[in-house]
Scaffold this motif. Structure first.
Motif, PDB file in Angstrom:
ATOM      1  N   UNK A   1      18.846   2.410 -10.454  1.00  0.00           N
ATOM      2  CA  UNK A   1      17.825   3.461 -10.418  1.00  0.00           C
ATOM      3  C   UNK A   1      18.121   4.474  -9.311  1.00  0.00           C
ATOM      4  N   UNK A   2      18.679   3.968  -8.211  1.00  0.00           N
ATOM      5  CA  UNK A   2      19.035   4.861  -7.112  1.00  0.00           C
ATOM      6  C   UNK A   2      20.131   5.836  -7.531  1.00  0.00           C
ATOM      7  N   UNK A   3      21.139   5.320  -8.230  1.00  0.00           N
ATOM      8  CA  UNK A   3      22.241   6.176  -8.688  1.00  0.00           C
ATOM      9  C   UNK A   3      21.773   7.174  -9.744  1.00  0.00           C
ATOM     10  N   UNK A   4      20.938   6.697 -10.672  1.00  0.00           N
ATOM     11  CA  UNK A   4      20.465   7.574 -11.752  1.00  0.00           C
ATOM     12  C   UNK A   4      19.414   8.550 -11.240  1.00  0.00           C
ATOM     13  N   UNK A   5      18.523   8.076 -10.370  1.00  0.00           N
ATOM     14  CA  UNK A   5      17.436   8.919  -9.879  1.00  0.00           C
ATOM     15  C   UNK A   5      16.322   9.052 -10.895  1.00  0.00           C
ATOM     16  N   UNK A   6      15.094   8.902 -10.440  1.00  0.00           N
ATOM     17  CA  UNK A   6      13.923   9.081 -11.301  1.00  0.00           C
ATOM     18  C   UNK A   6      13.363  10.474 -11.033  1.00  0.00           C
ATOM     19  N   UNK A   7      13.513  11.359 -11.976  1.00  0.00           N
ATOM     20  CA  UNK A   7      13.138  12.767 -11.789  1.00  0.00           C
ATOM     21  C   UNK A   7      11.730  13.039 -12.316  1.00  0.00           C
ATOM     22  N   UNK A   8      11.041  13.941 -11.647  1.00  0.00           N
ATOM     23  CA  UNK A   8       9.715  14.363 -12.087  1.00  0.00           C
ATOM     24  C   UNK A   8       9.512  15.837 -11.776  1.00  0.00           C
ATOM     25  N   UNK A   9       8.815  16.529 -12.668  1.00  0.00           N
ATOM     26  CA  UNK A   9       8.478  17.933 -12.441  1.00  0.00           C
ATOM     27  C   UNK A   9       7.020  18.081 -12.018  1.00  0.00           C
ATOM     28  N   UNK A  10       6.294  16.952 -11.973  1.00  0.00           N
ATOM     29  CA  UNK A  10       4.896  16.976 -11.569  1.00  0.00           C
ATOM     30  C   UNK A  10       4.792  17.200 -10.062  1.00  0.00           C
ATOM     31  N   UNK A  11       4.045  18.236  -9.653  1.00  0.00           N
ATOM     32  CA  UNK A  11       3.979  18.598  -8.238  1.00  0.00           C
ATOM     33  C   UNK A  11       3.306  17.511  -7.411  1.00  0.00           C
ATOM     34  N   UNK A  12       2.289  16.860  -7.979  1.00  0.00           N
ATOM     35  CA  UNK A  12       1.605  15.800  -7.243  1.00  0.00           C
ATOM     36  C   UNK A  12       2.549  14.633  -6.976  1.00  0.00           C
ATOM     37  N   UNK A  13       3.307  14.234  -8.014  1.00  0.00           N
ATOM     38  CA  UNK A  13       4.267  13.141  -7.836  1.00  0.00           C
ATOM     39  C   UNK A  13       5.371  13.538  -6.881  1.00  0.00           C
ATOM     40  N   UNK A  14       5.784  14.795  -6.904  1.00  0.00           N
ATOM     41  CA  UNK A  14       6.801  15.272  -5.971  1.00  0.00           C
ATOM     42  C   UNK A  14       6.327  15.137  -4.537  1.00  0.00           C
TER      43      UNK A  14
ATOM     44  N   UNK B   1       8.198  12.766  -1.928  1.00  0.00           N
ATOM     45  CA  UNK B   1       8.927  13.595  -0.976  1.00  0.00           C
ATOM     46  C   UNK B   1      10.031  14.418  -1.603  1.00  0.00           C
ATOM     47  N   UNK B   2       9.910  14.751  -2.880  1.00  0.00           N
ATOM     48  CA  UNK B   2      10.930  15.550  -3.564  1.00  0.00           C
ATOM     49  C   UNK B   2      10.802  15.406  -5.072  1.00  0.00           C
ATOM     50  N   UNK B   3      11.721  16.023  -5.794  1.00  0.00           N
ATOM     51  CA  UNK B   3      11.661  15.969  -7.255  1.00  0.00           C
ATOM     52  C   UNK B   3      12.400  14.768  -7.834  1.00  0.00           C
ATOM     53  N   UNK B   4      13.163  14.059  -6.997  1.00  0.00           N
ATOM     54  CA  UNK B   4      13.931  12.900  -7.468  1.00  0.00           C
ATOM     55  C   UNK B   4      13.619  11.694  -6.582  1.00  0.00           C
ATOM     56  N   UNK B   5      13.230  10.603  -7.215  1.00  0.00           N
ATOM     57  CA  UNK B   5      12.985   9.350  -6.492  1.00  0.00           C
ATOM     58  C   UNK B   5      14.222   8.472  -6.613  1.00  0.00           C
ATOM     59  N   UNK B   6      14.783   8.093  -5.477  1.00  0.00           N
ATOM     60  CA  UNK B   6      15.943   7.197  -5.451  1.00  0.00           C
ATOM     61  C   UNK B   6      15.544   5.927  -4.697  1.00  0.00           C
ATOM     62  N   UNK B   7      15.093   4.911  -5.438  1.00  0.00           N
ATOM     63  CA  UNK B   7      14.611   3.679  -4.798  1.00  0.00           C
ATOM     64  C   UNK B   7      15.718   2.970  -4.029  1.00  0.00           C
ATOM     65  N   UNK B   8      15.362   2.323  -2.964  1.00  0.00           N
ATOM     66  CA  UNK B   8      16.286   1.489  -2.188  1.00  0.00           C
ATOM     67  C   UNK B   8      15.632   0.130  -1.964  1.00  0.00           C
ATOM     68  N   UNK B   9      16.460  -0.911  -1.876  1.00  0.00           N
ATOM     69  CA  UNK B   9      15.933  -2.255  -1.647  1.00  0.00           C
ATOM     70  C   UNK B   9      15.340  -2.317  -0.248  1.00  0.00           C
ATOM     71  N   UNK B  10      14.085  -2.691  -0.159  1.00  0.00           N
ATOM     72  CA  UNK B  10      13.401  -2.717   1.131  1.00  0.00           C
ATOM     73  C   UNK B  10      13.420  -4.110   1.742  1.00  0.00           C
TER      74      UNK B  10
END
Length: 483
Positions: A419-432, A436-445
């Motif tokens: 998911x980090x490599x692919x990126x989860x993209x959104x055009x929704x301003x609230x989700x952005x 913190x941006x238009x693409x969410x790149x999850x990392x193992x916490x």
């Protein structure tokens, strides 16, 4: 070693049951790692969006029995005022890792232009130089310029400019003026303000994009925060109590009439005073320049924030009993509440799944123990202790949990990595704004890995309790009779 060999041999002998139990554990761990890593990444994005651009890491504010927020709406209670904040600001700036301290006023007003209603806005009253130092990269000027030091002015968000133009049909740009009408405990206030610039927040959302920046002195006058703030009978502009007599009495000789006109006993309306521009009344009522609604504190990174929060709380308890300190999640308001609620719901779902997994594993192990009663009886008959039997059953559970738990962590981490490599993209301003941006790149916490380990230990410990109890109740003589 003997215990481990017996446990391992039994797991291989009952491969189907082992795989069923292991699959459940694996799925539970995958869900924990992937789900919590995703939520933790969103929360990290929220911190980047809010703490680094709007709220700071910590917020000092007053106490109130009624609800209020950093983005005050007309339906909310009046925001408590922090008075004589100079010493507290000095203390805050001495804390380790502090990047900046920003005093802030919160308010709201309805807007009008050329006698046409133009909508509603949230107001943040700031010292513009201090604001730029605290949040140097959180907005982009689309038109105009920053207000000069000491200038009474507005910075208008682009979204609000568009809304005003749609409402009035008039083009709005830097250099024009808006009429602000604000109602507070001090009464109704009207103030004419010039627009020096139009801006966009880099990480805005529907709520944040309503924020209009205004110089702190002008907002104090709109809110009635003056040296005579305790006197509700006079004000810096229109004050309404619902009584017409009281309304017109507000325009008293010392707040509305020009000195020369007063001396000549020639009453006349001072329209500049009503609109709130600098006038004679300022000689009689000065603003409380050391009064604010909030103090935002920003640190270098988030490390040490919790320790500093405790230190600030101790300082406030010793010096200002009616002040308190909150973190950026409080300042983010509904957005943070939403993410926190989602995380809580997710963890409840995981807890329910965990209970189901533990029950299934427990039942499977009990069946396995029942099938091995003759074996257990023989072990007891040749001298095997109760401790040996307990260790054998627990070892089987630990082996399954450890092997399949590690597999779950590996698969969960692989999913998060993909998911980090692919990126989860959104055009929704609230989700952005949330991520913190238009693409969410999850990392193992680290938190998700920690919860996974807790899950493995809990499953191994709880799932083995009842099977062990069943095994220990086996009578060696009767068990051997079944051979």
């Amino acid at each position: 070693m003997i215990v481990l060999k017996i446990a391992l041999a039994n797991l291989f002998e009952h491969k189907t049951k082992t795989i069923i139990i292991g699959t459940l554990i694996t799925l539970g761990i995958v869900l924990l790692v992937a789900g919590n890593s995703l939520i933790d990444t969103i929360q990290s994005g929220m911190r980047a969006s809010y703490a680094e651009n709007f709220t700071g890491d910590l917020i000092i504010h007053g106490r109130s029995k009624e609800s209020f927020s950093l983005m005050p709406l007309p339906t909310e209670a009046e925001t408590p005022v922090l008075r004589k904040t100079g010493e507290a600001q000095s203390f805050l700036r001495t804390l380790p890792g502090v990047m900046g301290v920003l005093p802030l006023l919160g308010g709201n007003a309805t807007l009008s232009y050329n006698e046409s209603e133009a909508g509603f806005c949230l107001l943040w009253g700031v010292d513009f130089e201090n604001y730029r130092a605290m949040f140097p990269d959180n907005l982009v000027l689309m038109e105009g310029s920053w207000p000069k030091p000491g200038e009474a002015a507005l910075l208008l968000p682009e979204t609000l400019r568009i809304s005003i133009e749609e409402e009035t049909g008039i083009a709005i740009h830097a250099g024009k003026t808006l009429l602000l009408n604000s109602t507070s405990a001090a009464g109704a206030k009207i103030r004419e303000m010039p627009i020096t610039g139009i801006f966009n927040f880099r990480n805005g959302n529907e709520q944040l994009d309503m924020i209009t920046l205004i110089d702190a002195r002008s907002l104090r006058k709109l809110k009635g925060m003056t040296g005579a703030a305790e006197d509700k009978g006079t004000g810096t502009a229109l004050e309404s109590s619902g009584d017409e007599t009281a309304l017109f009495a507000a325009f008293s000789m010392d707040s509305v009439l020009d000195e020369t006109q007063a001396a000549a006993n020639m009453p006349a309306m001072d329209y500049e005073a009503i609109l709130g521009d600098v006038s004679v009344r300022d000689k009689y009522k000065e603003t409380e320049d050391d009064a604010w609604n909030y103090m935002l504190v920003r640190f270098e990174g988030s490390k040490g924030t919790r320790t500093s929060m405790q230190g600030i709380a101790s300082y406030l308890a010793a010096n200002q009993a009616d002040w308190t300190v909150s973190d950026w999640l409080w300042g983010a308001g509904m957005s943070a509440t939403l993410v926190t609620a989602v995380q809580a719901i997710f963890n409840v779902i995981v807890l329910v799944i965990s209970v189901v997994v533990i029950i299934i594993i427990m039942n499977t192990l009990v069946i396995s123990v029942t099938e091995r009663i003759p074996e257990i009886g023989t072990i007891r008959a040749i001298g095997g202790s109760r401790h040996f039997i307990r260790a054998m059953i627990v070892s089987e559970t630990l082996m399954i949990s450890a092997v399949f738990g590690a597999l779950g962590i590996a698969l969960g981490s692989a999913i998060v990595g993909a998911l980090n490599l692919a990126g989860l993209r959104t055009s929704n301003e609230f989700l952005q704004a949330l991520i913190g941006g238009s693409v969410l790149r999850p990392t193992v916490s680290e938190a998700s890995l920690g919860l996974s380990l807790v899950f493995i230990i809990a499953v191994a410990s709880l799932a083995s309790l009842y099977p062990v109890a069943v095994a220990l109740r086996v009578n060696p003589v009767r068990a051997m009779q079944k051979l």
